[in-house]
Write a protein that holds these residues in place. Sequence first.
Motif, PDB file in Angstrom:
ATOM      1  N   SER A 151      23.956  77.780 -24.683  1.00 13.84           N
ATOM      2  CA  SER A 151      24.208  76.766 -24.034  1.00 13.84           C
ATOM      3  C   SER A 151      23.473  75.651 -24.190  1.00 13.84           C
ATOM      4  O   SER A 151      23.737  74.403 -24.190  1.00 13.84           O
ATOM      5  CB  SER A 151      23.747  77.149 -22.383  1.00 13.84           C
ATOM      6  N   GLY A 199      29.625  76.359 -19.747  1.00 10.00           N
ATOM      7  CA  GLY A 199      30.271  76.389 -18.442  1.00 10.00           C
ATOM      8  C   GLY A 199      28.972  76.356 -17.390  1.00 10.00           C
ATOM      9  O   GLY A 199      27.772  76.514 -17.958  1.00 10.00           O
ATOM     10  N   SER A 200      29.214  76.101 -16.144  1.00  4.17           N
ATOM     11  CA  SER A 200      28.612  75.988 -14.978  1.00  4.17           C
ATOM     12  C   SER A 200      28.186  77.565 -14.782  1.00  4.17           C
ATOM     13  O   SER A 200      27.194  77.790 -14.034  1.00  4.17           O
ATOM     14  CB  SER A 200      29.064  75.293 -13.912  1.00  4.17           C
ATOM     15  N   LYS A 260      29.716  79.159 -12.685  1.00  2.39           N
ATOM     16  CA  LYS A 260      30.099  79.709 -11.449  1.00  2.39           C
ATOM     17  C   LYS A 260      31.619  79.664 -11.283  1.00  2.39           C
ATOM     18  O   LYS A 260      32.394  78.954 -11.714  1.00  2.39           O
ATOM     19  CB  LYS A 260      29.649  78.876 -10.300  1.00  2.39           C
ATOM     20  N   ASP A 320      28.725  84.103  -9.985  1.00  2.00           N
ATOM     21  CA  ASP A 320      27.683  83.316 -11.065  1.00  2.00           C
ATOM     22  C   ASP A 320      27.051  84.080 -12.211  1.00  2.00           C
ATOM     23  O   ASP A 320      26.564  84.938 -11.995  1.00  2.00           O
ATOM     24  CB  ASP A 320      26.284  82.893  -9.903  1.00  2.00           C
ATOM     25  N   HIS A 365      23.593  80.982 -17.018  1.00  2.00           N
ATOM     26  CA  HIS A 365      24.122  80.325 -18.275  1.00  2.00           C
ATOM     27  C   HIS A 365      25.571  80.855 -19.079  1.00  2.00           C
ATOM     28  O   HIS A 365      25.312  82.032 -18.990  1.00  2.00           O
ATOM     29  CB  HIS A 365      22.932  80.261 -19.436  1.00  2.00           C
TER      30      HIS A 365
END
Length: 496
Positions: A346, A380-381, A383, A397, A400
């Motif tokens: 990330s 990505g987020s 989530k 969730d 990272h």
Amino acid sequence: MRVIVGGLVQESNTFSTASVTVDDFRRYYMAADEELASGGTARNELSGFYLAAKERGVELLPTLYAGAVSSGRIGRTPFDELKRMLLSRIGRLRQADGVLLALHGAWCADDEDDAVGEVLEDVRAIVGPGIKIVVTLDSHANVTRRIAALADGIAGYRTFPHVDYMETGHRAACLLFDMIEDSRRPAVAFRKVPMIVPAENQQTYRGPMRELWLEAEAGEKAGASIATSLFAVQPWLDVKEMGCSVVVVGADRARAEAEADRLAAMMWERRAAFDVELHTVEAIVGLLDGEDSGRPVVLSDSADSPGAGSPGDSNYVLRELLRLNVQHRRTALLSIVDAEAARKASAAGSGSRVKLAVGHSISTEAGLPLEIEAEVAAVGSGKFRFGGGFIKNLEADMGHCAVLAIGGLSLLVMENAVFTGDPAMYRSIGLEPAEADIVLVKSANQFRSEYEKLSSRIYILDTPGASTANIKSLNFVNIDRPMYPFDDHFDWRQSR
């Protein structure tokens, strides 16, 4: 009518090294007090409780509802903290007519094989013997004599893959409300069946579990049972009182006991029908090389399923695909839990090339990290919301997360374990399972509710891990014997 509601939901795998903290519950799902009444859109047991209460004009007294992704045994400290959060709220409430709890049934602490039984015992000590308690349990619960004795009613999931969380909560609530209105305490007939069978062949829409459920439903229609629950226990528990079970809640003690006997005998008779065929990665790759159907091959690495308490950090399938040079001729989607690798990828950012060691960051005794060089294809987020592959609308969730591209292989590396059986996981970071040649899911059966819509080419892999379908390969030392499949030809009724 005033009814206390709450829940603690998690599954343990005593062969797994994955651990859990109270923060894992907070990240996954935790609501307290009035938050329960506005608990969002997740179609879980809690939403079923509130739907039934609205229909019946019942006032619900909220306490704590918390859940986490499956893991190994929960430590005594986080277990006690979760209990304190629940029990302190129950203790503050007065003049309740009943208690409605969402539990799991296969939850173990470091020093307690029957964590759910301990929770129920503590709740009973607070509310007293006169208050009726009804609980929901996963259909993979390891029901114990203590659980059956402490609960006035039990409602288990009736589907696998599980898609009836909300419906189970609704049924349990109506069962309790009826008990309170009628001022009655139905009989709870409990039968233990000494068998452990693979989860991979426990679908309730076909096979042996479908046959058993048809019989259970017939018994309910005939009046032998108010509510029947069948528990084909999750097989990764090395504990006393391990095994499948039948629970019949009935108005008449004799009829309920007879119905429990009937269904338990049928379950035992079908024990061999749960056997599952396992495949090597190499064999499936060879099969894929000989055809091109245009639909993905879905590979279940159930031995490393986070939903079954495994860490999700195995790199076995990735190693095999690279050894067979699949990255040069096929596209594949894979996932792995590795917090450090996820954070590094990330931080590097999309478009970067990285050298990383991935895998066995948790299950260090089971294998070694794999050194790879890859392009960070996406960040990505972390989530996403589940669709139909788990509790609908529940938010997951991954922390990272990033996609590492190695030729045609796309490896989704994540910081936190999540349930992997929903295509929404891959789609949340731009990967489409329907367009890949191979899709890896780390799930025993739950994935089928969505992935069978994408492909009929589904294979269960013979891979190492804490939640393997090869039950005989696990080192059971605490279970009672005789026990199928380790023993077969014995009088199972005498062994109960």
